[in-house]
Write a protein that holds these residues in place. Structure first.
Motif, PDB file in Angstrom:
ATOM      1  N   TYR A 145      18.092  -7.905  17.865  1.00  0.00           N
ATOM      2  CA  TYR A 145      19.357  -7.292  18.281  1.00  0.00           C
ATOM      3  C   TYR A 145      19.304  -5.833  17.835  1.00  0.00           C
ATOM      4  N   PRO A 146      20.085  -4.951  18.478  1.00  0.00           N
ATOM      5  CA  PRO A 146      19.902  -3.516  18.246  1.00  0.00           C
ATOM      6  C   PRO A 146      20.026  -3.080  16.788  1.00  0.00           C
ATOM      7  N   MET A 147      20.909  -3.705  16.018  1.00  0.00           N
ATOM      8  CA  MET A 147      21.098  -3.250  14.639  1.00  0.00           C
ATOM      9  C   MET A 147      20.212  -4.004  13.646  1.00  0.00           C
ATOM     10  N   GLN A 148      19.192  -4.695  14.122  1.00  0.00           N
ATOM     11  CA  GLN A 148      18.269  -5.336  13.175  1.00  0.00           C
ATOM     12  C   GLN A 148      17.397  -4.259  12.530  1.00  0.00           C
ATOM     13  N   PRO A 149      17.276  -4.262  11.213  1.00  0.00           N
ATOM     14  CA  PRO A 149      16.317  -3.338  10.598  1.00  0.00           C
ATOM     15  C   PRO A 149      14.912  -3.703  11.076  1.00  0.00           C
ATOM     16  N   PRO A 150      14.182  -2.787  11.705  1.00  0.00           N
ATOM     17  CA  PRO A 150      12.859  -3.156  12.202  1.00  0.00           C
ATOM     18  C   PRO A 150      11.946  -3.606  11.062  1.00  0.00           C
ATOM     19  N   THR A 151      11.075  -4.580  11.348  1.00  0.00           N
ATOM     20  CA  THR A 151      10.096  -5.002  10.343  1.00  0.00           C
ATOM     21  C   THR A 151       9.051  -3.900  10.190  1.00  0.00           C
ATOM     22  N   ILE A 152       8.410  -3.879   9.053  1.00  0.00           N
ATOM     23  CA  ILE A 152       7.479  -2.793   8.726  1.00  0.00           C
ATOM     24  C   ILE A 152       6.092  -3.162   9.265  1.00  0.00           C
ATOM     25  N   PRO A 153       5.539  -2.367  10.182  1.00  0.00           N
ATOM     26  CA  PRO A 153       4.271  -2.750  10.819  1.00  0.00           C
ATOM     27  C   PRO A 153       3.037  -2.318  10.028  1.00  0.00           C
ATOM     28  N   HIS A 154       3.208  -2.003   8.749  1.00  0.00           N
ATOM     29  CA  HIS A 154       2.059  -1.619   7.916  1.00  0.00           C
ATOM     30  C   HIS A 154       2.245  -2.189   6.512  1.00  0.00           C
ATOM     31  N   ALA A 155       1.147  -2.281   5.756  1.00  0.00           N
ATOM     32  CA  ALA A 155       1.247  -2.789   4.384  1.00  0.00           C
ATOM     33  C   ALA A 155       1.994  -1.780   3.518  1.00  0.00           C
ATOM     34  N   ILE A 156       2.669  -2.274   2.467  1.00  0.00           N
ATOM     35  CA  ILE A 156       3.402  -1.357   1.587  1.00  0.00           C
ATOM     36  C   ILE A 156       2.997  -1.573   0.126  1.00  0.00           C
ATOM     37  N   ASP A 157       1.783  -2.106  -0.109  1.00  0.00           N
ATOM     38  CA  ASP A 157       1.340  -2.347  -1.486  1.00  0.00           C
ATOM     39  C   ASP A 157       1.382  -1.044  -2.284  1.00  0.00           C
ATOM     40  N   ASN A 158       1.940  -1.132  -3.477  1.00  0.00           N
ATOM     41  CA  ASN A 158       1.986   0.001  -4.413  1.00  0.00           C
ATOM     42  C   ASN A 158       2.827   1.174  -3.921  1.00  0.00           C
ATOM     43  N   TYR A 159       3.657   0.974  -2.911  1.00  0.00           N
ATOM     44  CA  TYR A 159       4.572   2.050  -2.531  1.00  0.00           C
ATOM     45  C   TYR A 159       5.762   1.986  -3.466  1.00  0.00           C
ATOM     46  N   GLN A 160       5.821   2.929  -4.391  1.00  0.00           N
ATOM     47  CA  GLN A 160       6.832   2.894  -5.436  1.00  0.00           C
ATOM     48  C   GLN A 160       8.167   3.440  -4.930  1.00  0.00           C
ATOM     49  N   ILE A 161       9.245   2.747  -5.294  1.00  0.00           N
ATOM     50  CA  ILE A 161      10.590   3.260  -5.025  1.00  0.00           C
ATOM     51  C   ILE A 161      11.380   3.143  -6.319  1.00  0.00           C
ATOM     52  N   ASP A 162      11.702   4.255  -6.929  1.00  0.00           N
ATOM     53  CA  ASP A 162      12.558   4.213  -8.118  1.00  0.00           C
ATOM     54  C   ASP A 162      13.425   5.465  -8.137  1.00  0.00           C
ATOM     55  N   ARG A 163      14.070   5.719  -9.265  1.00  0.00           N
ATOM     56  CA  ARG A 163      15.023   6.817  -9.337  1.00  0.00           C
ATOM     57  C   ARG A 163      14.356   8.158  -9.028  1.00  0.00           C
ATOM     58  N   ASN A 164      13.108   8.303  -9.426  1.00  0.00           N
ATOM     59  CA  ASN A 164      12.458   9.613  -9.319  1.00  0.00           C
ATOM     60  C   ASN A 164      11.665   9.811  -8.045  1.00  0.00           C
ATOM     61  N   SER A 165      11.177   8.728  -7.465  1.00  0.00           N
ATOM     62  CA  SER A 165      10.368   8.938  -6.273  1.00  0.00           C
ATOM     63  C   SER A 165      10.556   7.804  -5.278  1.00  0.00           C
ATOM     64  N   ASN A 166      10.393   8.126  -4.009  1.00  0.00           N
ATOM     65  CA  ASN A 166      10.512   7.129  -2.947  1.00  0.00           C
ATOM     66  C   ASN A 166       9.333   7.335  -2.011  1.00  0.00           C
ATOM     67  N   ARG A 167       8.347   6.458  -2.138  1.00  0.00           N
ATOM     68  CA  ARG A 167       7.120   6.627  -1.386  1.00  0.00           C
ATOM     69  C   ARG A 167       7.367   6.573   0.124  1.00  0.00           C
ATOM     70  N   CYS A 168       8.285   5.718   0.554  1.00  0.00           N
ATOM     71  CA  CYS A 168       8.553   5.570   1.988  1.00  0.00           C
ATOM     72  C   CYS A 168       9.003   6.895   2.596  1.00  0.00           C
ATOM     73  N   LEU A 169       9.810   7.628   1.847  1.00  0.00           N
ATOM     74  CA  LEU A 169      10.350   8.877   2.386  1.00  0.00           C
ATOM     75  C   LEU A 169       9.295   9.966   2.483  1.00  0.00           C
ATOM     76  N   LEU A 170       8.186   9.788   1.765  1.00  0.00           N
ATOM     77  CA  LEU A 170       7.088  10.740   1.919  1.00  0.00           C
ATOM     78  C   LEU A 170       6.737  10.871   3.399  1.00  0.00           C
ATOM     79  N   CYS A 171       6.737   9.750   4.114  1.00  0.00           N
ATOM     80  CA  CYS A 171       6.385   9.773   5.532  1.00  0.00           C
ATOM     81  C   CYS A 171       7.612   9.693   6.442  1.00  0.00           C
TER      82      CYS A 171
END
Ligand code: HEC
Ligand code: HEC
Length: 186
Positions: A92-118
């Motif tokens: 459905y249109p508002m479904q968060p799309p699934t991630i089509p790539h691996a995310i091993d070791n992509y850190q998300i914490d207060r200081n950094s967000n690896r996902c937002l790098l890209c």
């Protein structure tokens, strides 16, 4: 010791009060536990311990795979993460799309967000990643913020990697296009 009888009486009163409170507490406590048990497991639904576990997708307690609560089953094999860069359709249109790539070791914490790098608007061209959509910059009053909204910061709250896991619970969901084409057929 003029007050001795008084003190004895006071002591007895305290003891009696404590006993009454204890008995009342016991009664109430059991009453509650009893009603929980009623809600949690209707007598008819108790799993037969000798039966073969029902196959995936055909049972209510899918996570326990029909194994009695007193026993520990063998762990199911871990699902394999797909790293294919192939997007899955959204149900459905508002479904968060699934991630089509691996995310091993992509850190998300207060200081950094690896996902937002890209995926941040500012970097998306460098990595050829789809930038997060405008909803990710909106606060709960629908105001647009300059940076990612705090409620969209922890990406994995909503987005999950794609795996080859089989559905744990049976599901007859039809998306809107299937529903519309069925109603046209009638
Ligand atoms: C190294 C860059 C990079 C990082 C880091 C990265 N991604 Fe991606 N992402 C991409 C690219 C490129 C695509 C486009 C599809 C592909 O090539 O895999 C993509 C696709 C996606 C999509 C699919 C979007 C759609 O419209 O279907 C989602 C969702 C996603 N990523 C979420 C995440 C999350 C969540 C993280 C952090 C845990 C993350 N990405 C980290 C580069 C990245
Ligand atoms: C509260 C849930 C939630 C969080 C947290 C969240 N997203 Fe999303 N995301 C969604 C939804 C829902 C959609 C699809 C509808 C939309 O675009 O809002 C989406 C869409 C996307 C898309 C596709 C955009 C497009 O235009 O097709 C990407 C890429 C994405 N998110 C990446 C991320 C990244 C990276 C993060 C973390 C910084 C993140 N999301 C955090 C719910 C979320």
């Amino acid at each position: 010791m003029r007050d001795k009888p008084l003190m004895v009486i006071a002591g007895v009163v305290v003891l009696v009060a404590a006993a009454v409170a204890f008995v009342a507490g016991e009664k109430l406590g059991h009453g509650k536990a009893g009603s929980h048990a009623m809600v949690g497991m209707p007598a008819s639904a108790a799993p037969p311990s000798t039966a073969e576990p029902a196959p995936h997708g055909q049972q209510i307690d899918a996570l326990r795979r029909g194994i009695p609560i007193s026993e520990e089953g063998p762990p199911p094999p871990m699902a394999r993460v797909e790293n294919t860069d192939i997007r899955r359709n959204r149900a459905y249109p508002m479904q968060p799309p699934t991630i089509p790539h691996a995310i091993d070791n992509y850190q998300i914490d207060r200081n950094s967000n690896r996902c937002l790098l890209c995926h941040a608007r500012a970097n998306a061209d460098k990595f050829q990643a789809p930038p997060v959509s405008v909803t990710h910059y909106m606060d709960r009053n629908d105001q647009f913020l300059a940076t990612i909204s705090p409620r969209r910061y922890f990406c994995n709250q909503c987005h999950v990697v794609q795996t080859d896991a089989k559905p744990l619970v049976a599901n007859t969901f039809k998306d809107i296009d299937a529903v519309l084409s069925e109603s046209k057929g009638n």
